[in-house]
Design a protein around this motif. Structure first.
Motif, PDB file in Angstrom:
ATOM      1  N   ASP A 355       0.833  -1.194   0.000  1.00 28.13           N
ATOM      2  CA  ASP A 355       0.000   0.000   0.000  1.00 28.13           C
ATOM      3  C   ASP A 355       0.874   1.252   0.000  1.00 28.13           C
ATOM      4  OD1 ASP A 355      -2.446   1.581   0.405  1.00 28.13           O
ATOM      5  OD2 ASP A 355      -1.627   1.949   2.399  1.00 28.13           O
ATOM      6  N   THR A 362      -8.238   2.081  -0.152  1.00 25.21           N
ATOM      7  CA  THR A 362      -8.051   0.959  -1.060  1.00 25.21           C
ATOM      8  C   THR A 362      -8.660  -0.318  -0.486  1.00 25.21           C
ATOM      9  OG1 THR A 362      -5.846   0.650  -0.106  1.00 25.21           O
ATOM     10  CG2 THR A 362      -5.971   1.889  -2.150  1.00 25.21           C
ATOM     11  N   HIS A 402      -1.293  -1.449  -4.306  1.00 24.88           N
ATOM     12  CA  HIS A 402      -2.473  -0.592  -4.203  1.00 24.88           C
ATOM     13  C   HIS A 402      -2.152   0.893  -4.148  1.00 24.88           C
ATOM     14  CE1 HIS A 402      -3.470  -4.541  -2.562  1.00 24.88           C
ATOM     15  NE2 HIS A 402      -4.721  -4.315  -2.921  1.00 24.88           N
TER      16      HIS A 402
END
Lengths: 678, 678
Positions: A355, A362, A402
């Motif tokens: 991330d 997300t 992400h």
């Protein structure tokens, strides 16, 4: 809904600026008042960045009121924010100074109003920011141009501290020192909290002063809420570092200015997530914060013998404001996605999630809690994240990467390609894809992602439309042999698509979601399919029976499936939540012509042709021709003007003119045979 | 041409490794021998990076021979080069160690041989590098994966020093410190010269030790040619920084190992350009360098009582080698471009040129000399350069931004888009565009650029084919109101296109370069047009009279021009020096279908479908179906199989089946009128 909201007219700012003669107190009062109006703007818009606007408010006020020379003149000093999401605070200051029209206070994040992130079409916004890390380089460009033009202006750039995780920041520092840019001052709004949580927990900045100094910059430090310290540090800057760029590290508090939003008072002990980074607060929080802010200003006014502030009120009767604040309902695909990923990861321990400081947006919170060891928070460092994923994939694990799609397809574009050239399998998940929400503005509207990654070999671009399709997509991502770019719309799924079913996903094949006639519309994702289904209802009244097809594959189409579709269609409308160039319409047009079918339907692509507008969902869909009404209109127009038969020439193998087009035989097979000249 | 070249067989390395018992001398001799073979490989290939391979040779030798634990086992320590262009040196070492087959010595930069930059399909190459700045992040991925998999391996990454100008390097450092990566060691090959010249002149690195330290890394320093120092520093690394990533700054000399190539001896006083960064040296330089290198090794062998080296010779008879070394002739578009830019800039003082350390390869030397004040060297910092250009454009100047197209379209992809959303006018000039030269390998082959930037609003992608068209293109770039991405092939222009004339460029309109029949091939740029003209000659023998059209616009087509072309064509072949997806074929297919013409030609796109191969020009064109012979074959095949008439249905405005396709009326107008169901 319908909470009365208070705001301060420009005349009140004028009164304070005129009547408070101590320049530190004047700046303090001004800052408090900009916070009042920032809160109003964000409440009215229903979204916006409070925490960051508030942490920067004292810096911005001091700069605009005292430090900058003629900041609103063509030849004056320049200030802008590189992080950009503190735009509401800057707008409030500019409106307070009469540099932006007061009515814009009521038009944050609306079409024709003030964009969610800075845009050059707004006065006194030199750059489009909000894509992080570009500001110092842009400022260097100003300095270099000014030197060439023989002008002397100083340039001040505000950055976030989370923003310092972006590589471009450090890329830009060396050149400024190399060129001895005494004109350039960077102020770091060091509020210690990035989007999701504490910077130190995400990717600690370490010794920030040493970092800037090691790149050859002068370094200064102060309390970014102390106007006297700001004054002293900025006054001393030129003398201390006349021929060097300088960084002022301003220690601030996220949400500073009122206890309700201040990180030091609003977060419980050990609490990790700061709640006021973006989005409008609840009514109770609004009320307490507003009272605190007005109280702070009034206390300053009282000290100077001035009457308290006289806010104006925007009440229940203001339908426009209420409408803008209304929140759409429906399932959100990133949330569904996050749960599906956890489900899949339970039985597939190759799955690792990476991330870039957007864990809230997300859908990754459940994964990060369930599999903390398999969750890698990379910070605002998309290029790093994608290359780290390449390294993880090299060991046989399956990284899911992400970010917001606007950043993920573009910032690490070369890194994604590099992974692909290695044949590594990586899943890229870009949320906030497409035109909606349109409130944050074009830096956050990912309408170029399909084209920017679509040609990468071995990378399938997939956009699911419904919760069921998201779950199928996660299964596909985990089981296919390709890499996947998963394009996730974050706007809530309307009822038209929320219950859309799906079977197993087969690459390049779509599914009819509304049976109809031979006028066929193809699209993907919840936004396009919803508007198409609504358009079909509108067109039914005109006797046009639109078939709507969901083709979630954006850079793949199965020739057999397409041939079958073409056989059932006279006209294909390809509708895209994307620029018209480089998306599904191009894909299908080429594939249709290369199919060598006995019949070829007409094709008409509909999508964005210009930089997306900021505004409400309705405003944006309408502006770009993607609302149901405008889609229905396009279909009507095309059918009226396009409904002519289309003879197609017989290709010959030479330079002769074509033989006449034959009539179609009853079986539909051609009656003319291949001819060859000598 | 035809110089006899000497190389050392693996058996000679085995002898030295076996017989020299002092490990420092063993490593020294090994390094000298790898330099001999590196020189051989580069000479034979006709190109390759000597300077960087030589500066790293001692480091690589020491690591492989002494420091790494089981580097060739699945579970062993990992070493790779992030800069990647020192690949010849690493290959030579691996061949010397018997870890790559000896015959590959003769296959550098050839299809099926050893790519110009590392590729994972070569044994012991964990990553595809050569796109700078990704290595540390990839290494972090390995470390994180190993931790998840419960394995313990150390990872060593070599970076350049010019490479440290890339932002991703600094983006990747913080996370490694944050995660206490004691497993990770970065060695900086600090040879002080980047592609073009001295790092300190381009963008000084400042206090490199302080930089790494400020990001939380352990820092060590040594002479990178002193095997004893390398030994000591690497042995002490784990003890000094057990829980931290560490950087070893290895001071080296570019081209070290022989006076001919060493920067300290080969550059005259005040000389700025180092001549041996890439490319093969002249014969005399080869001879002296080879003698010096063999002499160094033999002196070490003599000290240990060993017989001198017994090189093998690859002589005149080696046609294959000679062929590969033959240099193609013809004008080079970047050079023409550079002169045209100077010419234009003489009368347009808005023009500013920005470069990312490729002044030699982007044709900018004349500009940098003529207009030093308007020339901005940004270093290997493409994101910074593009955003700086945005700042310059904001002041009304006209920046021309330069790099290799492989980097320019991808690394600053978001920054280019950001400039476009501001409506700033910037000209992006990407040289080395397309498949050729294919010798450097896929990191340098820009075959995705059109798709990656083609959808950016207001950005026109233009690929000129000839010197005349380049000059017209520069005039277009300077005078249009759009931004432009100028795609420049760097391979020499063959005679077929070198004298191609052009009129003023009109957006979206092409020009016939070979008149022929109704089988039409469309393409752009010197590579495609040359192969098409040659294919036309081949096809003429079969009675196929191919029309060849130059359409230099890659994301724009003029509908009226296309309609005219369609009227003259039964079949369009769209040939691209690019992936088939996202290029001209997609553009033309969509535009053709949307034209609503009375007749629509067939269309067939030809371009790359896979990651481009490394090799000679002939090998690469053949492998990807772009050689004249393969293009002619594709045309033949399509005409045989595709030459059938294509009835097209009549669009109706309802869901009914289509009415039968009408015959064409004599005037060519449709005879069926619009029908509407209830």
């Amino acid at each position: 809904m319908g909470t009365p909201l208070d705001w301060l007219p420009t005349s009140e700012f004028e009164r304070v600026l005129r009547c408070v003669d101590d320049r530190h107190d004047r700046s303090r009062a001004f800052a408090a008042m900009t916070r009042v109006n920032t809160l109003y703007m964000v409440m009215r818009a229903g979204s916006g960045h409070l925490g960051s606007s508030f942490s920067a408010a004292d810096i911005v006020s001091w700069l605009l009121l005292n430090e900058l020379r003629n900041p609103f003149d063509e030849d004056g000093d320049v200030y802008f924010s590189s992080k950009g999401h503190d735009a509401p605070g800057l707008y409030a200051a500019l409106i307070g100074l009469g540099q932006l029209p007061e009515p814009l206070l009521h038009r944050l994040r609306r079409t024709g109003g003030l964009p969610g992130h800075p845009d050059v079409h707004t006065p006194h916004m030199p750059f489009n920011t909000g894509s992080l890390g570009m500001g110092i380089a842009k400022a260097k460009g100003l300095v270099l141009a000014d030197r060439l033009l023989g002008r002397s202006r100083r340039v001040y750039v505000l950055t976030g501290d989370g923003e310092l995780q972006e590589g471009q920041i450090w890329e830009s520092l060396a050149g400024a020192a190399h060129r001895a840019m005494g004109e350039l001052t960077v102020i770091v709004d060091h509020n210690k909290i990035q989007s999701d949580t504490w910077v130190r927990d995400v990717s600690d900045l370490g010794d920030l002063e040493a970092k800037f100094a090691s790149f050859g910059w002068g370094v200064l430090r102060c309390d970014g809420h102390d106007h006297r310290q700001l004054d002293a540090v900025l006054r001393g800057r030129a003398e201390r570092f006349p021929d060097r760029p300088a960084a002022v590290i301003a220690d601030t508090v996220k949400g500073a200015g009122c206890p309700t939003f201040s990180a030091t008072t609003s977060m419980g002990h050990g609490e990790r997530l700061y709640r006021f980074h973006s989005g409008a607060p609840a009514t109770a929080e609004y009320r307490s914060a507003h009272a605190e802010l007005v109280g702070t200003a009034n206390e300053l006014l009282r000290r100077h013998g001035l009457a308290p502030l006289a806010p104006h009120r925007d009440g229940d009767g203001d339908r426009d404001g209420v409408a803008a604040r209304a929140t759409a309902d429906g399932p959100r695909l990133p949330e569904i996605y996050g749960k599906a990923l956890v489900h899949r990861a339970r039985r597939d321990d190759r799955i690792v999630a990476l991330d870039a400081d957007l864990v809230l947006d997300t859908g990754l919170i459940p994964f990060s809690r369930r599999f903390p060891e398999r969750f890698i928070e990379c910070g605002i460092a998309e290029q790093d994240m994608v290359s780290v994923a390449g390294g993880i994939a090299a060991r046989g694990l399956l990284p899911f990467v992400h970010s917001f799609s606007c950043f993920l397809h573009a910032r690490p574009n070369e890194q994604i390609y590099n992974n692909a050239t290695e044949g590594r399998r990586v899943v890229y998940v870009g949320s906030l894809a497409g035109l909606l929400p349109a409130a944050p503005g074009h830096s956050h509207q990912a309408v170029r992602d399909v084209s920017a990654v679509g040609a990468i070999p071995g990378l399938v671009v997939l956009e699911p439309a419904s919760p069921a399709e998201v779950r199928a997509a996660v299964d596909f991502c985990a089981s296919t042999s390709s890499s996947v770019y998963l394009r996730l719309v974050s706007a809530p799924c309307p009822p038209e698509v929320a219950d859309l079913r799906t079977g197993p996903l087969v690459v390049g094949r779509g599914r009819t979601v509304r049976d109809g006639g031979r006028t066929v519309a193809v699209g993907s994702g919840p936004v396009v399919l919803t508007e198409l289904l609504r358009a079909a209802d509108l067109l039914a009244g005109d006797g046009i029976d639109l078939t709507v097809v969901n083709l979630p594959w954006l850079n793949r189409v199965d020739p057999a499936w397409l041939a079958d579709l073409a056989d059932r269609a006279d006209q294909l409308f390809v509708v895209e939540n994307h620029y018209t160039h480089g998306g599904q319409a191009d894909l299908l047009a080429r594939a249709l012509l290369e199919l060598k079918l006995p019949t070829t339907p007409r094709l008409h692509g509909i999508g964005l042709t210009e930089v997306p507008t900021c505004g409400t969902a309705g405003e944006a869909l309408e502006a770009h021709g993607l609302s149901a009404a405008r889609l229905a209109g396009s279909v009507r127009t095309e059918l009226l003007h396009g409904a002519r038969p289309v003879p197609v020439p017989v290709p010959t193998r030479d330079g002769a003119r074509p033989v006449p087009v034959p009539t179609r035989s009853p079986a539909g097979s051609p009656t003319t045979s291949f001819t060859r000249s000598t």
